[in-house]
Design an enzyme around this catalytic site. Structure first.
Site, PDB file in Angstrom:
ATOM      1  CE  LYS A  36      36.862  45.594  48.213  1.00  0.00           C
ATOM      2  NZ  LYS A  36      37.109  44.712  47.086  1.00  0.00           N
ATOM      3  CE  LYS A  38      41.854  48.008  41.647  1.00  0.00           C
ATOM      4  NZ  LYS A  38      40.556  47.372  42.040  1.00  0.00           N
ATOM      5  CB  SER A  86      37.458  46.372  43.744  1.00  0.00           C
ATOM      6  OG  SER A  86      36.988  45.417  44.670  1.00  0.00           O
TER       7      SER A  86
END
Length: 294
Positions: free
Chosen positions: A171, A239, A96
């Site tokens: 995502k 993140k 990701s």
């Protein structure tokens, strides 16, 4: 069956690679921690000491590492995937990362003769173990079709969502939804416990109505048990929420709930709780109300 190089054998990558071995593929693993490589070998795969060695004979190269710089580190440079994978190999990045980085690296991969797909996953460690991940894939439709032999083994809901970078964009949206849902669940459980409600019964009935969700199913009991062993670490969700808020700003989109939860996640990481499961938001929800949810 294909020869597959699998780079990154972490919480998600290791069970995914083992599922590919179980399905009959030849899998060569590379990981910074040799212990994880040994687990893959014990399951019937093999290990490599360098990326060049791992990808030398690979028809398909898989990467599953934590962040954008990590992906760049393993695919670029003299020792990277692009320099050593054979022409025509598929490159599937399950990591990701930032959508703009995914788009740029995909272009570099094509220049190197590879066929790139950005294919981030959702479903956490349980989904990786059971091979039922949700996979959102960006890239060329023909390359997506060619990758089915891998995607169908590690995932259940597999959707081509657009060109390179689109998988990472979807995502990011997924992580926004998940984070807000976990925070809402954390607040709801804190609220229920303050009133002395039978929380097991409460979550069971809530799960059968409109409030039901995968988040409630997978994270509710962890909160009740105060068990925050990581299926997906807060530091990684931190993140991801950084990706969401930056991309939203670039697009001129306002994400007030996402921004608020991003700050709560950042607070937990800053105080040293980044290694906890993201259901660890429950700890902070309690503290903000003067209660101990730890």
């Amino acid at each position: 069956m294909s020869n597959i190089a699998f780079i990154g054998l972490g919480i998600m990558g290791l069970p995914m690679s083992i599922n590919l071995v179980t399905a009959g593929h030849t899998v060569v693993g590379f990981n910074r921690s040799s212990a994880k490589v040994e687990q893959l070998v014990a399951a019937g795969g093999s290990g490599a000491s360098t990326i060049a060695e791992a990808v030398a004979d690979a028809d398909i190269v898989v990467t599953m590492v934590p962040d954008s710089p990590d992906v760049e580190a393993v695919v670029t440079g003299e020792d990277g995937v692009f320099a050593h994978a054979k022409a025509g190999a598929l490159w599937i990045d399950f990591s990701s990362i930032r959508p703009d980085v995914a788009s740029r690296l995909s272009a570099e991969a094509r220049d190197a003769g590879l066929r790139p797909l950005d294919a981030p996953v959702s479903g956490g460690e349980p989904g990786a173990i059971d091979g039922v991940l949700s996979i959102m894939v960006g890239g060329d439709p023909d390359d997506f079709a060619a990758a089915a032999e891998v995607l169908d083994i590690v995932g259940k809901t597999i959707v081509h969502v657009g060109p390179s970078g689109a998988g990472q964009t979807v995502k990011a949206a997924n992580q926004l939804i998940v984070a807000v849902n976990i925070q809402a669940l954390a607040e709801a459980v804190t609220f229920l416990e303050a009133y002395g409600v039978d929380t097991d019964a409460a979550l069971r009935v809530l799960g059968g109505g409109l409030a039901g969700s995968k988040v409630l199913e997978q994270k509710g009991q962890k909160m009740l048990d105060r068990s925050f062993d990581p299926g997906f670490r807060l530091e990684l969700h931190n993140k991801d929420l950084g990706i969401v808020t930056a991309a939203a700003r670039e697009a001129g989109v306002v994400v007030p709930l996402g921004s608020a939860v991003a700050q709560l996640v950042s607070a937990l990481v800053a105080r040293g709780d980044g290694g906890l499961d993201h259901s660890g938001l429950f700890k902070l929800a309690g503290e903000l109300s003067g209660r101990s949810n730890g």
